[in-house]
Write a protein that holds these residues in place. Structure first.
Motif, short mmCIF file in Angstrom:
data_model
loop_
_atom_site.label_atom_id
_atom_site.label_comp_id
_atom_site.label_asym_id
_atom_site.label_seq_id
_atom_site.Cartn_x
_atom_site.Cartn_y
_atom_site.Cartn_z
N SER A 91 4.59 -5.53 0.57
CA SER A 91 4.00 -4.30 1.12
C SER A 91 4.53 -3.04 0.43
O SER A 91 3.95 -1.96 0.59
N ASP A 92 5.61 -3.16 -0.33
CA ASP A 92 6.22 -1.97 -0.94
C ASP A 92 5.94 -1.89 -2.44
O ASP A 92 6.70 -1.31 -3.20
N ASP A 94 3.91 -0.92 -6.02
CA ASP A 94 3.22 0.21 -6.63
C ASP A 94 1.73 -0.15 -6.70
O ASP A 94 1.34 -1.12 -7.35
N CYS A 95 0.90 0.61 -6.01
CA CYS A 95 -0.53 0.29 -5.91
C CYS A 95 -1.38 0.90 -7.02
O CYS A 95 -2.61 0.94 -6.91
N GLN A 118 1.25 -5.62 6.70
CA GLN A 118 1.72 -4.39 6.07
C GLN A 118 1.13 -4.24 4.66
O GLN A 118 0.79 -3.13 4.23
N PHE A 119 1.01 -5.35 3.96
CA PHE A 119 0.38 -5.32 2.64
C PHE A 119 -1.08 -4.87 2.77
O PHE A 119 -1.55 -4.03 1.99
N ASN A 121 -2.33 -3.01 5.07
CA ASN A 121 -2.29 -1.58 5.37
C ASN A 121 -2.24 -0.75 4.10
O ASN A 121 -2.91 0.29 3.99
N ARG A 122 -1.44 -1.20 3.13
CA ARG A 122 -1.35 -0.49 1.85
C ARG A 122 -2.69 -0.50 1.13
O ARG A 122 -3.12 0.51 0.57
N LEU A 123 -3.33 -1.67 1.11
CA LEU A 123 -4.64 -1.76 0.47
C LEU A 123 -5.63 -0.81 1.10
O LEU A 123 -6.37 -0.09 0.42
N SER A 125 -5.11 1.95 2.82
CA SER A 125 -4.78 3.36 2.63
C SER A 125 -4.84 3.81 1.17
O SER A 125 -5.05 4.99 0.89
N GLU A 126 -4.68 2.87 0.23
CA GLU A 126 -4.61 3.23 -1.20
C GLU A 126 -5.92 3.01 -1.96
O GLU A 126 -6.16 3.66 -2.96
N LYS A 151 -6.79 4.26 8.55
CA LYS A 151 -6.02 4.82 7.45
C LYS A 151 -6.82 4.89 6.14
O LYS A 151 -6.32 5.38 5.14
#
Length: 297
Positions: A91-92, A94-95, A118-119, A121-123, A125-126, A151
């Motif tokens: 999840s942390d 670099d996207c 959490q991963f 969530n990153r997708l 939002s990014e 998000k």
């Protein structure tokens, strides 16, 4: 989808391609998923994405199963290294890699865990283009919270592709119906709230839009699709189409076209022999038969 539009899309997307196009002009897709228990889910999605005719497809799976998946995957696919975990995605990360892709699929065969939530969530939002969420991604939303969808960036289009069991959980519907119309009211409210699209997959599917519009499919029933892997193939094919076809047609029409194509291709195979003998793994054969018959018309 009316017959005239369907035939127009089929002709444009498969027969009248741009003579001067290079691979990046025809769209780039990224398919993320699989786990030790379901190593071939992303593979099935990727093989179907190739049949869309897009420029190229990348696949990302957990490192532990990388040798299994890529020993069987089409050599036309490339690898996008995201995970160094055994069975999950980080999840942390670099996207910045997302900028390379026009469409991204997540969820097929992935582990349902907080780390993968959490991963995702990153997708959400990014990503600023097209994101499809299927299978385990839908279960992650049901288990850990649908507010992750809030998000998303304004310009991002998100498509959720639940079968009716997944829709029941996702929408808190409290239903045990095989009629997608019974889920429609809650799906309309959900899509308006989160500004997402939803394809309620069934014998007769319904596409729901953020504008509280809906479109009911008109293809024949296809028993051969009532098998494992069918949803992976459909979501992969849609991901491929959405990576390039918006240059020519609307988002909703592309989804309806892709859904209808999958059913028609499998129906072509059912004409030849028993539906019990075919599955989504036969999709390439169905594509050849169908396009050959179309070209003769």
């Amino acid at each position: 989808m009316n017959d005239r539009l369907f035939l127009e899309m089929l002709d444009k997307l498969y027969f009248h391609r741009d003579d001067n196009a290079i691979k990046s002009d025809n769209g780039r897709s990224l398919l993320i998923g699989s786990s030790k228990n379901f190593p071939n889910a992303a593979l099935i999605a990727a093989e179907a994405a190739i049949l869309s005719g897009n420029g190229y497809n990348a696949v990302s799976v957990p490192d532990e199963i990388y040798p299994i998946v890529f020993s069987r995957l089409s050599p036309l696919c490339i690898y996008e290294g995201i995970s160094n975990e055994k069975d999950e995605f980080e999840s942390d990360i670099d996207c910045s890699f997302l900028a390379k892709y026009d469409s991204v699929l997540f969820g097929n065969g992935a582990v349902v865990s907080e780390k993968n939530y959490q991963f995702m969530n990153r997708l959400i939002s990014e990503t600023d283009k097209n994101l499809l969420l299927d299978a385990s991604a839908l279960r992650l939303l049901s288990q850990y919270g649908t507010d992750a969808l809030a998000k998303k960036k304004k310009e991002t289009k998100i498509l959720l592709t639940p079968h009716l069991g997944e829709a029941n959980s996702l929408l808190n519907a409290g239903l045990h119906s095989r009629n997608p119309k019974d889920y429609l009211e809650k799906a309309l409210a959900f899509c308006e709230k989160y500004q997402v699209y939803m394809l309620l997959k069934s014998v007769s599917s319904i596409l729901v839009t953020p504008e509280k519009k809906y479109y009911i499919s008109s293809y024949p029933s296809t028993p051969s699709l009532g098998k494992a892997g069918s949803g992976d193939g459909l979501s992969g094919y849609l991901t491929g189409l959405l990576s390039f076809a918006e240059k020519y047609f609307s988002y909703s029409d592309i989804i309806s076209f892709g859904d209808q194509m999958i059913h028609l291709l499998m129906k072509e195979l059912e004409k030849k022999s028993s539906p019990a003998l075919h599955s989504i793994l036969s999709l390439k054969d169905g594509m050849k038969l169908y396009l050959e018959s179309f070209k003769k018309q």
